[in-house]
Scaffold this motif. Structure first.
Motif, short mmCIF file in Angstrom:
data_model
loop_
_atom_site.label_atom_id
_atom_site.label_comp_id
_atom_site.label_asym_id
_atom_site.label_seq_id
_atom_site.Cartn_x
_atom_site.Cartn_y
_atom_site.Cartn_z
N ARG A 1 0.62 -1.35 0.18
CA ARG A 1 -0.11 0.23 -0.12
C ARG A 1 1.01 1.41 -0.06
N ALA A 2 1.94 1.22 0.82
CA ALA A 2 2.85 2.30 0.98
C ALA A 2 3.55 2.44 -0.50
N GLU A 3 3.89 1.58 -1.09
CA GLU A 3 4.50 1.65 -2.49
C GLU A 3 3.81 2.35 -3.36
N ARG A 4 2.51 2.00 -3.26
CA ARG A 4 1.65 2.65 -4.18
C ARG A 4 1.30 4.06 -3.85
N LEU A 5 1.21 4.47 -2.83
CA LEU A 5 0.98 6.09 -2.26
C LEU A 5 2.24 6.78 -2.53
N ARG A 6 3.38 6.28 -2.18
CA ARG A 6 4.49 7.29 -2.21
C ARG A 6 4.93 7.91 -3.46
N PRO A 7 4.69 7.37 -4.94
CA PRO A 7 4.72 8.32 -5.83
C PRO A 7 4.04 9.34 -6.14
N HIS A 8 2.90 9.40 -5.49
CA HIS A 8 1.77 10.55 -5.49
C HIS A 8 2.38 11.61 -4.36
N LEU A 9 3.01 10.97 -3.32
CA LEU A 9 3.35 11.90 -2.41
C LEU A 9 4.81 12.71 -2.80
N ALA A 10 5.38 12.02 -3.39
CA ALA A 10 6.74 12.26 -4.06
C ALA A 10 6.51 13.43 -5.23
N GLU A 11 5.51 13.15 -5.69
CA GLU A 11 5.00 14.15 -7.12
C GLU A 11 4.61 15.50 -6.20
N ILE A 12 3.65 15.36 -5.10
CA ILE A 12 3.48 16.59 -4.19
C ILE A 12 4.51 17.43 -4.01
N LEU A 13 5.50 16.90 -3.28
CA LEU A 13 6.74 17.38 -2.85
C LEU A 13 7.74 18.02 -3.91
N LYS A 14 7.89 17.37 -5.15
CA LYS A 14 8.40 17.87 -6.29
C LYS A 14 7.74 18.97 -6.97
N GLN A 15 6.26 19.15 -6.72
CA GLN A 15 5.39 20.15 -7.41
C GLN A 15 5.92 21.45 -6.49
N LEU A 16 5.89 21.30 -5.04
CA LEU A 16 6.00 22.22 -4.06
C LEU A 16 7.31 22.87 -4.36
N GLU A 17 8.48 21.93 -4.54
CA GLU A 17 9.84 22.54 -4.71
C GLU A 17 9.80 23.23 -5.98
N THR A 18 9.30 22.87 -7.02
CA THR A 18 9.21 23.56 -8.39
C THR A 18 8.77 24.92 -8.06
N LEU A 19 7.67 24.97 -7.73
CA LEU A 19 7.05 26.47 -7.30
C LEU A 19 7.62 27.39 -6.59
N ALA A 20 8.42 26.71 -5.65
CA ALA A 20 9.17 27.47 -4.84
C ALA A 20 10.48 28.16 -5.20
N ARG A 21 11.16 27.31 -6.33
CA ARG A 21 12.21 27.66 -7.04
C ARG A 21 11.87 28.55 -8.34
N THR A 22 10.70 28.28 -8.82
CA THR A 22 10.47 28.97 -10.04
C THR A 22 9.09 29.70 -10.18
N GLY A 23 8.43 29.39 -9.19
CA GLY A 23 7.06 30.19 -9.28
C GLY A 23 7.01 31.54 -8.69
N ASP A 24 5.87 32.36 -8.89
CA ASP A 24 5.75 33.49 -8.14
C ASP A 24 4.80 33.26 -6.98
N LEU A 25 5.33 33.24 -5.92
CA LEU A 25 4.46 32.90 -4.66
C LEU A 25 4.54 34.14 -3.72
N THR A 26 4.93 35.20 -4.17
CA THR A 26 5.14 36.40 -3.24
C THR A 26 3.64 37.09 -3.24
#
Length: 264
Positions: free
Chosen positions: A239-264
């Motif tokens: 179950r965990a291995e099925r879930l982990r890729p989705h969590l990884a994608e969430i964190l990757k998206q957050l990192e991308t936004l923080a590095r390149t997105g306009d969050l101000t």
């Protein structure tokens, strides 16, 4: 005993882990009843679930159990959810509404625990938020939680799998919640809700200051997505291995936004 463990990374995302600790001082354990000593209301295995999902992430983890003092509650003792069943700064009941103490803590004991455990955890978390904000111009706190999917004392029916909390949009930029929602909604076989029963605890509400470049979002996972919801609370690898890729994608998206997105 060190009340907080910090693993410092060089990226813009911080994982908060306030409820995975199981340390209970001997004198506190002696005051708990048999039910309380079972520590059922732990966010079991959450640190294992998120381990290794995002290179460069910073983690701030409480080592003490929430029955000692809850690192995700307002230190003043004010309720996060007025008018609803919940647990407090030092819980007197478990999530099912059952007493957990033989001898409940006095006001003086609560204050001692606040100073000994709650304060150091948040001092460490605040320091990491400030460090990351200074380095990247923005800091994104992703607060990691889990809970049993069925708890009638706290909510009706079955909890969705992904429970996103932003205190009704106040704690982070819209782009952040939008990114998290998009991953959760696209995750086949999983359900999600934003600002449902769980809108973000004190941590999310306290550190979510988008106007200052401090963004915070809480993820409350239904434990059924990755583990058995009964003692001894085993981690279910498949179950965990099925879930982990989705969590990884969430964190990757957050990192991308923080590095390149306009969050101000």
């Amino acid at each position: 005993m060190i009340p907080v463990e910090v693993v410092r990374g060089d990226g813009p995302v911080i994982l908060g882990l306030p409820h995975t600790g199981t340390y209970v001082p001997a004198d506190v354990r002696a005051r708990l009843n048999d039910l309380g000593r079972g520590l059922a209301d732990t966010d079991w295995n959450i640190h294992k679930l998120y381990e290794g999902l995002l290179p460069g992430v910073t983690t701030v983890r409480a080592t003490f159990h929430r029955y000692v003092i809850d690192a995700n509650r307002d230190p003043s003792g004010a309720s996060l959810y007025p008018g609803q069943n919940t647990t407090g700064l030092v819980p007197l009941t478990d999530f099912d509404g059952h007493d957990i103490w033989q001898v409940p803590p006095s006001g003086g004991e609560v204050e001692y625990r606040r100073e000994t455990f709650h304060v150091p955890y948040h001092a460490a978390l605040e320091a990491e938020m400030a460090r990351v904000r200074a380095q990247h111009g923005v800091a994104v706190l992703y607060d990691c939680h889990s809970i049993r999917s069925r708890i009638p004392f706290l909510f009706d029916g079955v909890l969705p799998d992904f429970n996103i909390g932003t205190n009704d949009g106040a704690t982070c930029a819209p782009a952040i919640v939008g990114a998290v929602e998009s991953v959760c909604r696209a995750a086949e076989g999983y359900s999600c809700v934003t600002n449902g029963r769980f809108r973000g605890g004190w941590t999310t509400r306290h550190y979510g200051r988008p106007e200052e470049g401090w963004h915070a979002i809480q993820m409350e996972l239904a434990q059924s997505t990755y583990m058995e919801e009964a003692a001894p609370w085993p981690y279910l690898h498949d179950r965990a291995e099925r879930l982990r890729p989705h969590l990884a994608e969430i964190l990757k998206q957050l990192e991308t936004l923080a590095r390149t997105g306009d969050l101000t």
